[in-house]
Design a protein around this motif. Sequence first.
Motif, short mmCIF file in Angstrom:
data_model
loop_
_atom_site.label_atom_id
_atom_site.label_comp_id
_atom_site.label_asym_id
_atom_site.label_seq_id
_atom_site.Cartn_x
_atom_site.Cartn_y
_atom_site.Cartn_z
N SER A 88 17.73 3.19 70.55
CA SER A 88 17.44 2.88 69.14
C SER A 88 16.16 2.07 69.01
CB SER A 88 18.61 2.13 68.49
OG SER A 88 18.88 0.90 69.15
N SER A 89 15.93 1.14 69.95
CA SER A 89 14.73 0.31 69.86
C SER A 89 13.47 1.14 70.10
CB SER A 89 14.80 -0.85 70.85
OG SER A 89 14.77 -0.38 72.19
N VAL A 90 13.53 2.08 71.05
CA VAL A 90 12.37 2.94 71.31
C VAL A 90 12.12 3.85 70.11
CG1 VAL A 90 11.43 4.77 72.76
CG2 VAL A 90 12.65 2.86 73.81
N LEU A 91 13.18 4.50 69.62
CA LEU A 91 13.02 5.43 68.51
C LEU A 91 12.46 4.74 67.26
CD1 LEU A 91 16.15 7.77 68.71
CD2 LEU A 91 13.75 8.48 68.65
N GLU A 92 12.92 3.52 67.00
CA GLU A 92 12.42 2.80 65.83
C GLU A 92 10.91 2.58 65.90
OE1 GLU A 92 15.25 -0.18 63.60
OE2 GLU A 92 15.21 -0.67 65.73
N LYS A 93 10.40 2.38 67.11
CA LYS A 93 8.98 2.04 67.27
C LYS A 93 8.07 3.26 67.32
CE LYS A 93 10.19 -2.24 69.60
NZ LYS A 93 10.50 -2.86 70.90
N ILE A 94 8.64 4.45 67.47
CA ILE A 94 7.78 5.64 67.61
C ILE A 94 8.01 6.65 66.49
CG2 ILE A 94 7.55 5.42 70.11
CD1 ILE A 94 9.68 7.64 70.35
N GLN A 95 8.59 6.21 65.39
CA GLN A 95 8.85 7.12 64.28
C GLN A 95 7.56 7.53 63.57
OE1 GLN A 95 12.11 8.59 63.11
NE2 GLN A 95 11.97 8.16 65.29
N GLY A 96 7.62 8.71 62.94
CA GLY A 96 6.51 9.13 62.10
C GLY A 96 5.69 10.28 62.65
N LEU A 186 10.50 16.34 70.63
CA LEU A 186 11.12 15.65 71.76
C LEU A 186 12.33 14.85 71.29
CD1 LEU A 186 8.21 14.19 73.92
CD2 LEU A 186 9.38 16.38 74.13
N ILE A 187 13.38 14.87 72.11
CA ILE A 187 14.57 14.06 71.84
C ILE A 187 14.90 13.25 73.09
CG2 ILE A 187 15.47 15.80 70.25
CD1 ILE A 187 17.62 16.38 72.49
N ASP A 188 15.92 12.42 72.98
CA ASP A 188 16.54 11.68 74.09
C ASP A 188 15.56 10.72 74.78
OD1 ASP A 188 18.17 10.68 76.00
OD2 ASP A 188 18.96 12.60 76.69
N PHE A 189 15.51 9.52 74.25
CA PHE A 189 14.62 8.49 74.78
C PHE A 189 15.39 7.39 75.51
CE2 PHE A 189 12.36 10.76 71.57
CZ PHE A 189 11.04 10.79 72.00
N GLY A 190 16.55 7.77 76.06
CA GLY A 190 17.41 6.81 76.73
C GLY A 190 16.85 6.25 78.02
N LEU A 191 15.91 6.96 78.66
CA LEU A 191 15.30 6.47 79.90
C LEU A 191 13.86 5.99 79.67
CD1 LEU A 191 16.49 9.12 82.55
CD2 LEU A 191 17.48 6.88 82.03
#
Length: 430
Positions: A88-96, A186-191
């Motif tokens: 969630s923290s990675v996704l929040e920072k790379i939106q748009g 791209l999806i899945d930013f868990g790693l």
Amino acid sequence: MACSSSSNAKMSNPNVSTPAMAVTPDAVDQKTSPVVFEIYGKIWNVQARLGQGVSASVYRVNSGRASSAVKEFQVDAQGGDYGYLKESSVLEKIQGHKNIVTLYGMFTNHNPFGVATHCLLLELLDVSVSELLVRVSNQGHSMWLIQHCARDVLEALSFLHREGYVHADLKPRNILWSADDECFKLIDFGLSFKDGHQDVKYIQTDGYRAPEAELQNSLAKAGLESDSGCTTAVDLWSLGIVLLEMFSGIKLKETVKSQEWKDNSSAIVDHIFSSNALVYPAIPVFHLRDLIKSMLHNDPKLRSTAESALNNPFFSIPFAPHIEDLVLLPTPVLRLLNVIDDNHLYNEDDYEDIIEDMKEECQKYGTVVSLLIPKENPGKGQVFVEYANAGDSKEAQRLLTGRTFDGKFVVTTFYPLSAYKRGYLYQTVQ
């Protein structure tokens, strides 16, 4: 649906319904999966489980006419929520960015057993590159599709790397087609991790793992520390393997694990391209091979960056989609073939009746924005139906495929919305 005011032709259902290229997600296990999610005070019904991993499950959910994806994280062994917080923290920072999945929000789900789980509400995407590879096993994809995927992923990586992040798990299953936006995402930013601040020891998936990540993983298993962390270069290695698989139509997991690959991967790439040389035009093949080889240097410092790879001459060559591409990749535009005879196109009264009848029939499956039946080539006699969204066009495709009209079976494909809007109708599609 009458062909004209004087015709008795009707569109009818076949005895057996055979929708083309249907994707069948996992059935939802009611004992272990949620039936509904309450998200921001609204009930979303679970329609299917799209995937299940060690730490999370992904569901397709629906509320009225709106559909989304929910990624539900399991509580980890220590009772924490590291996976959820990380992604969630990675996704929040790379939106748009148009080539990265959209995060709509985060919420906590309270199931009937009193267990609270953390969830992400995400954009619902369509077919994955992994599924596309299965559907064209051993024959490879068209240059149009390979170029489309390569450009979209490189655009995403270029953005991601400029923001200082490494995806660290690029593979066919994590590249999905967006039917409404007509691009791969791209999806899945868990790693994923910040470049230079790697906080995940074991990264990437077997078969798509860069040599330096392989070495680091081996050292970690032996309880040893690596001298340096992995960089954005690992993502380019993974993409190189993905593109090689799309070109060849062959899964390369065992190949890239072989000693022959370790000794001379360049020669194996050359062999794969020479084996398919007769299928593709020579110049695009040369440029694609050069692009892939630039991503597969064993030394990460010698690998192409995402930004420089986008300047490869391969991306300056125009390609048209093949008919297989238009069946595989949903868009908001549906194209009906084998429906209209030439003699109906030149009688103005018949033609206007056909337009109205087609609109009436197609509106049964969703909101029709526009409808076009060209009288001349290109596209002569084909029916192009633009729906308000790809969900409507997919429903229409499912229900219209295989029906009969005037004794002929209706054939349906999707069609690029961008080309349709420009009035560009492909003359021939192989």
